[in-house]
Design an enzyme around this catalytic site. Structure first.
Site, mmCIF file in Angstrom:
data_model
loop_
_atom_site.group_PDB
_atom_site.id
_atom_site.type_symbol
_atom_site.label_atom_id
_atom_site.label_comp_id
_atom_site.label_asym_id
_atom_site.label_seq_id
_atom_site.Cartn_x
_atom_site.Cartn_y
_atom_site.Cartn_z
ATOM 1 N N CYS A 32 0.831 -1.210 0.000
ATOM 2 C CA CYS A 32 0.000 0.000 0.000
ATOM 3 C C CYS A 32 0.869 1.265 0.000
ATOM 4 C CB CYS A 32 -0.911 -0.042 1.225
ATOM 5 S SG CYS A 32 -1.777 1.473 1.593
ATOM 6 N N CYS A 35 0.012 3.878 2.635
ATOM 7 C CA CYS A 35 0.444 3.382 3.957
ATOM 8 C C CYS A 35 1.912 3.723 4.184
ATOM 9 C CB CYS A 35 0.256 1.869 4.055
ATOM 10 S SG CYS A 35 -1.448 1.306 3.889
#
Length: 107
Positions: A32, A35
């Site tokens: 991600c 993230c």
């Protein structure tokens, strides 16, 4: 040394739900991009709020049970717990200041 706690099925209850301190839980995954963008902010806040706030990380691929238990469907999701209950959340990549403001509101 990082102050972040790696959370999983074995320690989530004791570290988060039974914590005397408010807890920020970062739901993330290695693939991600957003993230990875907020990870340094979360790590810095873990250091800055050490002793006042716990900061933990849940890898959604390694702990799907916790992820689904709290209805996390988009990552990154930051859940803020107080007295064992989720009180607030932030979904998506946000600034360090935005995260800090949420933390301050729970102190």
């Amino acid at each position: 040394m990082s102050k972040e706690i790696i959370l999983n099925d074995d320690n989530f209850k004791s570290e988060v739900l039974e914590s005397d301190l408010p807890v920020l839980v970062d739901f993330w995954a290695t693939w991600c991009g957003p993230c990875r963008m907020i990870a340094p902010f979360v790590e810095q806040l873990a250091e800055e709020y050490d002793g006042k706030f716990k900061v933990g990380k849940v890898n959604t691929e390694e702990a799907p049970g916790i992820t689904s238990q709290f209805g996390v469907i988009s990552i990154p999701t930051l859940l803020f717990f107080k007295d064992g209950k989720p009180i607030d959340q932030v979904i998506g990549a946000v600034s360090k200041d935005a995260i800090a403001k949420k933390m301050e509101s729970l102190l």
